[in-house]
Design a protein around this motif. Structure first.
Motif, mmCIF file in Angstrom:
data_model
loop_
_atom_site.group_PDB
_atom_site.id
_atom_site.type_symbol
_atom_site.label_atom_id
_atom_site.label_comp_id
_atom_site.label_asym_id
_atom_site.label_seq_id
_atom_site.Cartn_x
_atom_site.Cartn_y
_atom_site.Cartn_z
ATOM 1 N N VAL A 66 19.664 2.474 0.188
ATOM 2 C CA VAL A 66 20.045 3.091 -0.626
ATOM 3 C C VAL A 66 21.442 3.086 -0.856
ATOM 4 C CG1 VAL A 66 18.884 4.335 1.852
ATOM 5 C CG2 VAL A 66 21.101 4.038 1.854
ATOM 6 N N PRO A 67 21.083 4.618 -1.620
ATOM 7 C CA PRO A 67 20.295 5.086 -1.972
ATOM 8 C C PRO A 67 19.221 4.357 -2.729
ATOM 9 C CG PRO A 67 21.880 5.331 -3.217
ATOM 10 C CD PRO A 67 22.075 4.151 -2.560
ATOM 11 N N SER A 68 17.120 5.238 -2.308
ATOM 12 C CA SER A 68 16.058 4.511 -2.883
ATOM 13 C C SER A 68 15.360 5.345 -3.659
ATOM 14 C CB SER A 68 15.472 3.211 -1.890
ATOM 15 O OG SER A 68 16.095 2.538 -1.116
ATOM 16 N N TYR A 69 14.780 5.719 -4.003
ATOM 17 C CA TYR A 69 13.958 6.921 -4.542
ATOM 18 C C TYR A 69 12.472 6.513 -5.307
ATOM 19 C CZ TYR A 69 14.411 6.079 -9.437
ATOM 20 O OH TYR A 69 14.342 5.521 -11.281
ATOM 21 N N PHE A 70 11.539 7.962 -5.176
ATOM 22 C CA PHE A 70 10.240 7.025 -5.095
ATOM 23 C C PHE A 70 9.312 8.575 -5.177
ATOM 24 C CE2 PHE A 70 11.052 7.245 -0.749
ATOM 25 C CZ PHE A 70 9.788 8.401 0.262
ATOM 26 N N MET A 71 8.288 8.388 -5.873
ATOM 27 C CA MET A 71 7.327 10.226 -6.095
ATOM 28 C C MET A 71 6.009 9.651 -4.581
ATOM 29 S SD MET A 71 7.291 12.511 -8.219
ATOM 30 C CE MET A 71 7.874 12.295 -9.686
ATOM 31 N N ILE A 72 6.157 11.454 -4.538
ATOM 32 C CA ILE A 72 5.209 12.175 -3.648
ATOM 33 C C ILE A 72 4.099 12.967 -4.463
ATOM 34 C CG2 ILE A 72 6.092 11.314 -1.603
ATOM 35 C CD1 ILE A 72 7.455 14.209 -1.343
ATOM 36 N N GLU A 73 3.021 12.849 -3.429
ATOM 37 C CA GLU A 73 2.233 13.751 -4.591
ATOM 38 C C GLU A 73 1.332 14.397 -3.854
ATOM 39 O OE1 GLU A 73 -0.180 11.932 -7.207
ATOM 40 O OE2 GLU A 73 1.342 11.983 -8.562
ATOM 41 N N LYS A 74 0.976 15.842 -3.526
ATOM 42 C CA LYS A 74 0.348 16.569 -2.128
ATOM 43 C C LYS A 74 -0.784 16.305 -3.268
ATOM 44 C CE LYS A 74 0.088 21.201 -2.128
ATOM 45 N NZ LYS A 74 0.930 23.531 -2.160
ATOM 46 N N GLN A 75 -0.890 16.415 -1.312
ATOM 47 C CA GLN A 75 -3.220 15.945 -1.298
ATOM 48 C C GLN A 75 -3.749 16.422 -0.892
ATOM 49 O OE1 GLN A 75 -4.367 12.539 -1.858
ATOM 50 N NE2 GLN A 75 -1.847 12.676 -3.642
ATOM 51 N N ASN A 76 -3.621 18.047 -0.182
ATOM 52 C CA ASN A 76 -3.587 18.814 0.368
ATOM 53 C C ASN A 76 -2.983 19.705 1.227
ATOM 54 O OD1 ASN A 76 -2.712 18.348 3.258
ATOM 55 N ND2 ASN A 76 -4.585 17.618 3.360
ATOM 56 N N GLU A 77 -3.479 21.300 1.079
ATOM 57 C CA GLU A 77 -2.937 22.234 1.591
ATOM 58 C C GLU A 77 -2.193 22.460 3.089
ATOM 59 O OE1 GLU A 77 -2.315 24.652 -0.836
ATOM 60 O OE2 GLU A 77 -2.819 23.758 -1.965
ATOM 61 N N ASN A 78 -2.426 21.068 3.599
ATOM 62 C CA ASN A 78 -1.824 20.785 5.271
ATOM 63 C C ASN A 78 -0.433 20.299 5.210
ATOM 64 O OD1 ASN A 78 -3.950 22.733 6.402
ATOM 65 N ND2 ASN A 78 -5.153 20.623 6.113
ATOM 66 N N GLY A 79 -0.017 19.464 3.840
ATOM 67 C CA GLY A 79 1.152 19.610 4.204
ATOM 68 C C GLY A 79 1.546 17.794 4.281
ATOM 69 N N LEU A 80 0.211 17.276 3.595
ATOM 70 C CA LEU A 80 0.436 15.995 3.425
ATOM 71 C C LEU A 80 0.536 15.930 1.893
ATOM 72 C CD1 LEU A 80 -0.802 13.554 5.239
ATOM 73 C CD2 LEU A 80 -3.069 14.002 4.005
ATOM 74 N N TYR A 81 1.874 14.714 1.530
ATOM 75 C CA TYR A 81 1.264 13.870 0.411
ATOM 76 C C TYR A 81 1.957 12.671 0.406
ATOM 77 C CZ TYR A 81 3.941 18.217 -0.892
ATOM 78 O OH TYR A 81 4.061 20.177 -1.333
ATOM 79 N N LYS A 82 1.416 11.730 -0.287
ATOM 80 C CA LYS A 82 0.948 10.862 -0.724
ATOM 81 C C LYS A 82 2.556 10.443 -1.651
ATOM 82 C CE LYS A 82 -2.374 7.280 -2.990
ATOM 83 N NZ LYS A 82 -3.287 7.026 -3.487
ATOM 84 N N GLN A 83 2.311 8.937 -1.270
ATOM 85 C CA GLN A 83 3.211 8.075 -1.944
ATOM 86 C C GLN A 83 2.902 7.426 -3.421
ATOM 87 O OE1 GLN A 83 4.743 3.906 -0.747
ATOM 88 N NE2 GLN A 83 5.534 3.654 -2.314
ATOM 89 N N GLN A 86 0.350 -0.818 0.381
ATOM 90 C CA GLN A 86 -0.164 0.038 0.254
ATOM 91 C C GLN A 86 0.747 1.329 -0.080
ATOM 92 O OE1 GLN A 86 -2.502 -0.986 3.304
ATOM 93 N NE2 GLN A 86 -4.427 -1.677 2.166
ATOM 94 N N TYR A 87 -0.086 1.961 -0.265
ATOM 95 C CA TYR A 87 1.690 3.098 -0.643
ATOM 96 C C TYR A 87 1.106 4.608 0.363
ATOM 97 C CZ TYR A 87 1.593 2.234 -5.955
ATOM 98 O OH TYR A 87 1.752 2.406 -6.547
ATOM 99 N N LYS A 88 1.940 4.664 0.955
ATOM 100 C CA LYS A 88 2.579 5.932 2.259
ATOM 101 C C LYS A 88 2.040 6.915 2.460
ATOM 102 C CE LYS A 88 3.363 1.574 3.499
ATOM 103 N NZ LYS A 88 2.114 0.781 3.224
ATOM 104 N N PHE A 89 2.318 7.795 3.659
ATOM 105 C CA PHE A 89 1.307 9.126 3.789
ATOM 106 C C PHE A 89 2.864 9.938 3.921
ATOM 107 C CE2 PHE A 89 -2.590 8.225 2.098
ATOM 108 C CZ PHE A 89 -3.161 8.358 1.137
ATOM 109 N N ILE A 90 3.197 11.090 4.378
ATOM 110 C CA ILE A 90 4.384 11.682 5.225
ATOM 111 C C ILE A 90 3.826 13.425 5.056
ATOM 112 C CG2 ILE A 90 5.331 12.249 2.956
ATOM 113 C CD1 ILE A 90 8.547 12.337 5.018
ATOM 114 N N ASN A 91 3.473 13.489 6.640
ATOM 115 C CA ASN A 91 2.435 15.477 6.585
ATOM 116 C C ASN A 91 3.887 15.730 7.211
ATOM 117 O OD1 ASN A 91 1.777 17.617 7.718
ATOM 118 N ND2 ASN A 91 -0.120 16.013 8.714
ATOM 119 N N PHE A 92 4.231 17.103 6.048
ATOM 120 C CA PHE A 92 5.359 17.432 6.445
ATOM 121 C C PHE A 92 5.691 19.012 7.854
ATOM 122 C CE2 PHE A 92 6.469 16.445 1.909
ATOM 123 C CZ PHE A 92 7.882 15.562 2.475
ATOM 124 N N LYS A 93 4.202 19.126 8.391
ATOM 125 C CA LYS A 93 3.722 19.613 9.306
ATOM 126 C C LYS A 93 4.545 18.829 10.485
ATOM 127 C CE LYS A 93 1.502 22.897 7.099
ATOM 128 N NZ LYS A 93 1.788 24.281 6.989
#
Length: 130
Positions: free
Chosen positions: A103-120, A15-22
């Protein structure tokens, strides 16, 4: 029963994961990282391993790169590349959340909302460093 457990384990970890930069604080050379772009290629690497700049050439042509250094060396931002690091606990959370095995590994994240939430938005790939 074993096949069912194995299937669930594989499904759960695919499953894809989320990261919240807040909540996940990353540091650049002189300030906190604040995402501005809608998409980033996240590169998890160690500056102790080799020449990351050469490996990033192709990636940074397509999208902005957020390069997270596990060795915690702070570098200045370059065109289309933000070098960041974090405390050990935050780095471990990122590694665990996205299941970084090499490492080194890489993946794409996309913005989900204005609150800093990004989805893999992609699988995790191994980056070739020479």
């Amino acid at each position: 029963m074993i096949a069912l457990a194995f299937g669930y384990f594989n499904y759960k970890y695919s499953q894809y994961k989320f990261i919240n930069f807040k909540e996940t604080i990353l540091y650049t050379k002189s300030r906190l990282f604040e995402p501005k772009a809608d998409r980033y290629i996240v590169v998890v690497y160690s500056s102790h391993m080799g020449d990351i700049d050469r490996a990033l050439r192709k990636l940074k042509e397509k999208n902005p790169v957020l390069a997270i250094d596990l060795y915690q060396k702070r570098r200045e931002r370059e065109k289309n590349v933000v070098y960041a690091t974090a405390g050990t606990n935050t780095l471990l959370k990122i590694i665990h959340r996205f299941h970084i095995r090499e490492v080194p590994s890489y993946f794409m994240i996309e913005k989900q909302n204005e609150n800093g939430l990004y989805k893999q938005a992609s699988n995790i790939y191994l980056l070739e460093v020479q």
